[in-house]
Design an enzyme around this catalytic site. Structure first.
Site, mmCIF file in Angstrom:
data_model
loop_
_atom_site.group_PDB
_atom_site.id
_atom_site.type_symbol
_atom_site.label_atom_id
_atom_site.label_comp_id
_atom_site.label_asym_id
_atom_site.label_seq_id
_atom_site.Cartn_x
_atom_site.Cartn_y
_atom_site.Cartn_z
ATOM 1 N N SER A 9 -6.098 -8.400 -0.192
ATOM 2 C CA SER A 9 -5.440 -7.160 0.218
ATOM 3 C C SER A 9 -4.325 -6.742 -0.734
ATOM 4 O O SER A 9 -4.156 -5.554 -1.019
ATOM 5 C CB SER A 9 -4.884 -7.303 1.633
ATOM 6 O OG SER A 9 -5.895 -7.649 2.540
ATOM 7 N N HIS A 13 1.055 -7.135 0.393
ATOM 8 C CA HIS A 13 0.580 -5.749 0.309
ATOM 9 C C HIS A 13 1.603 -4.872 -0.401
ATOM 10 O O HIS A 13 1.261 -4.093 -1.297
ATOM 11 C CB HIS A 13 0.324 -5.195 1.710
ATOM 12 C CG HIS A 13 -0.728 -5.943 2.466
ATOM 13 N ND1 HIS A 13 -0.976 -5.722 3.800
ATOM 14 C CD2 HIS A 13 -1.603 -6.904 2.072
ATOM 15 C CE1 HIS A 13 -1.951 -6.521 4.201
ATOM 16 N NE2 HIS A 13 -2.345 -7.250 3.175
#
Length: 277
Positions: free
Chosen positions: A205, A257
């Site tokens: 991610s 992230h």
């Protein structure tokens, strides 16, 4: 002729050409061996009229105005000036998937498969328990958490976005650029995440956020550079990031992230003057 834009979707490119034709701007399409579609303006003197339309298309590539223009023109096939039309689904997939892209796809699938047969894959590939270990033989474990996925949904979601975004970057910026983004957006965000949650996390991610930020800002800073994303897609990912920090999504590697997104933005700024390969 003047090159207006490079896209990886032939039908979207044809819709743009149909729309520009409605405005009196004659354009042509060419297709290269990597299935990149280039939109050319036949009369360079019309560039001042074409430029704002290209910027509007980059900002809203899925707007109904382009499909409506295709219907008015009555085009059912993509019209290339030279070269062949894209082939089947599998060959199209392979043509868009460079070696770095494919290597990570296969590695993630293989590692997930091994983790389902009671092999201690997580212990082998998880982040180091102490940062000092990254300075020695375990430096590779700063990267390998990006290859770990803990559910099938987690795996599928990340691999789809990885493939889609990495395809653009590898074709238009090269293997080295994709590899650089992969390594930097794995190591630095992983270190950030370790500092707040310990060594037990994983997933692509953070790298996906880096690629998304890179592709989106590159399209804004360099519209002729061959890569771009609609603003709406970037907004969705930002909302997803905010929801993660708010705790709505459960245990999520939020700092990985965020770190990946920042790295992507910085690299896009550094590459803002680069043209398509």
């Amino acid at each position: 002729m003047k090159r207006l834009l490079v896209l990886d979707d032939p039908r979207r490119a044809q819709s743009l050409v149909d729309y520009l034709t409605d405005l009196g701007l004659k354009c042509e399409l060419t297709l290269d061996d990597q299935h990149n579609v280039t939109v050319w303006l036949v009369d360079e003197a019309q560039w001042p009229k074409a430029e704002p339309e290209i910027k509007r298309f980059i900002a809203e590539p899925l707007h109904p105005r382009y499909q409506a223009a295709a219907w008015r023109q009555g085009n059912t096939d993509v019209q290339f000036t030279k070269g062949a039309s894209p082939s089947g689904l599998l060959s199209n997939f392979l043509a868009r998937t460079g070696p770095v892209n494919m290597l990570i796809l296969v590695a993630c699938l293989l590692i997930y498969g091994l983790s389902q047969v009671d092999l201690p894959v997580v212990q082998w590939l998880s982040f180091v328990p102490q940062l000092s270990l990254l300075l020695g033989a375990d430096i590779w474990r700063g990267f390998t958490p990006a290859l770990l996925h803990f559910s099938l949904m987690h795996l599928v979601f990340n691999l789809f976005w990885w493939w889609y975004l990495a395809s653009m970057v590898e074709r238009q910026r090269g293997h080295g650029k994709l590899l650089l983004l992969l390594l930097v957006a794995s190591l630095l965000p992983n270190i950030m995440q370790f500092l707040v949650s310990g060594p037990y996390f994983g997933g692509l991610s953070g790298v996906v956020y880096a690629l998304l930020a890179y592709v989106w800002l590159s399209g804004r800073l360099n519209p002729a550079g061959g890569i771009s994303l609609p603003d709406g897609m970037a907004v969705i990912m930002v909302v997803w990031l905010v929801l993660g920090f708010a705790g709505v999504l459960g245990p999520v590697a939020n700092l990985a992230h965020l770190g990946g997104g920042v790295i992507g933005l910085i690299q896009a700024w550094l590459d803002r003057t680069k043209a398509v390969r």
